[in-house]
Design a protein around this motif. Sequence first.
Motif, PDB file in Angstrom:
ATOM      1  N   GLU A   1     -29.215 -29.254  38.803  1.00 18.72           N
ATOM      2  CA  GLU A   1     -30.588 -29.067  38.326  1.00 18.72           C
ATOM      3  C   GLU A   1     -31.570 -29.684  39.315  1.00 18.72           C
TER       4      GLU A   1
ATOM      5  N   LYS B   1     -35.015 -23.534  33.370  1.00 18.16           N
ATOM      6  CA  LYS B   1     -35.179 -24.329  32.156  1.00 18.16           C
ATOM      7  C   LYS B   1     -36.655 -24.469  31.801  1.00 18.16           C
TER       8      LYS B   1
ATOM      9  N   ASN C   1     -28.404 -33.565  37.255  1.00 20.18           N
ATOM     10  CA  ASN C   1     -29.745 -33.585  37.850  1.00 20.18           C
ATOM     11  C   ASN C   1     -29.713 -34.119  39.275  1.00 20.18           C
TER      12      ASN C   1
ATOM     13  N   GLU D   1     -25.607 -31.025  29.560  1.00 18.77           N
ATOM     14  CA  GLU D   1     -26.310 -31.688  30.658  1.00 18.77           C
ATOM     15  C   GLU D   1     -25.918 -33.155  30.691  1.00 18.77           C
TER      16      GLU D   1
ATOM     17  N   ASP E   1     -35.258 -26.971  36.885  1.00 22.27           N
ATOM     18  CA  ASP E   1     -35.517 -27.842  35.731  1.00 22.27           C
ATOM     19  C   ASP E   1     -37.024 -27.989  35.508  1.00 22.27           C
TER      20      ASP E   1
HETATM   21 MG    MG Z   1     -32.399 -31.810  33.736  1.00 24.26          MG
END
Ligand code: MG
Length: 296
Positions: free
Chosen positions: A152, A203, A121, A62, A182
């Motif tokens: 995400e 996640k 993200n 990530e 996420d």
């Molecule tokens: Mg994230």
Amino acid sequence: YQAKSTGSGVRLYDQGLDVSARERARVADELHRVWDSGDPSGFEVFYQPQVSLADGTASGVEALVRWRHPERGLLGPGAFLDVLEEEGLMGHLTTHVLARATADLQRWHAAGHEELSVSVNLSTSCLLNPDLLPHLQGLARSGFPVGHLVLEVTETALMQDGEASLALCHALRREGFGLSIDDYGTGYSSLAYLSDLPATELKVDRSFTSRLLSDAGVRAIVAATVDLGHRLGLRVVAEGAEDEATLDVLAGFGCDEVQGFVHARPMPADDLFGWLEAARGRSTGQPPRAGLRVEA
Ligand code: MG
Ligand code: C2E
Ligand code: MG
Ligand code: MG
């Protein structure tokens, strides 16, 4: 310096507000200057590995941004991300992080880590930014291996403009990008919405993972979430595992991947490459973690 007539407690409180408002304005000013300067290299992208519970290999990383501040040192996203969003600068940051992350990934692929994917993200404003989709479509046309870029999004961000966000998610999936939900479980967690989302990954939020050992209720929720994710055809990643005992519980639930300090903290791109090379050595011939196929 005169205390206000309402008392010193109030004065101190007001002072506190003054300080934080001034501090926020200073950060906002500095952020604008960085983007106006055209050199965003002070925003460094760190990477944290996601490790497969089945075989210990790193399937993805990530991208997590840091700001190397000239006076204050290395700052985490908590120190500037909200201001960046409020100041309308998030689009610039996302473009920068995407550029770094995709370039770094292509270097790692070229160096033999072809399985690796990178997650980036996207904030609320990114989802509503009309430039994002054309930008990513351009990336896809350039020959980038789209299946190795995971975007995400949080449930909370998706809720801001549900229909537009959902349409964007479908468009991103049509292009072949991965889509991860996420911080799952911390927002509205609408099950109806979950079934409409064309996600590829879910996640589990750190607030659950960190309480797995101490809270039977949390264990039930995580076990059910892993099962739910799998029934929806999603890869399930637990974030924030800090110890081996937590890994064992997650393995018992059949969780696919773990992203946590137990394996590695977020690190600069060069360190990550070294970590990948070392992990490749470590994982060779390792048996799967005991308890992997235990039912929840
Ligand atoms: Mg994230
Ligand atoms: P996130 O996307 O949920 O990222 C996971 C966060 O959990 C990261 O914090 C990571 O360092 C932390 N973490 C991972 N494993 C552990 C662990 O075992 N223990 C503990 N205590 N923490 C762990 P970080 O890097 O501070 O990022 C915070 C949030 O900032 C991210 O949460 C994400 O929402 C946001 N963010 C970071 N980079 C970007 C970016 O480039 N763009 C956008 N829009 N948001 C970003
Ligand atoms: Mg998260
Ligand atoms: Mg989180």
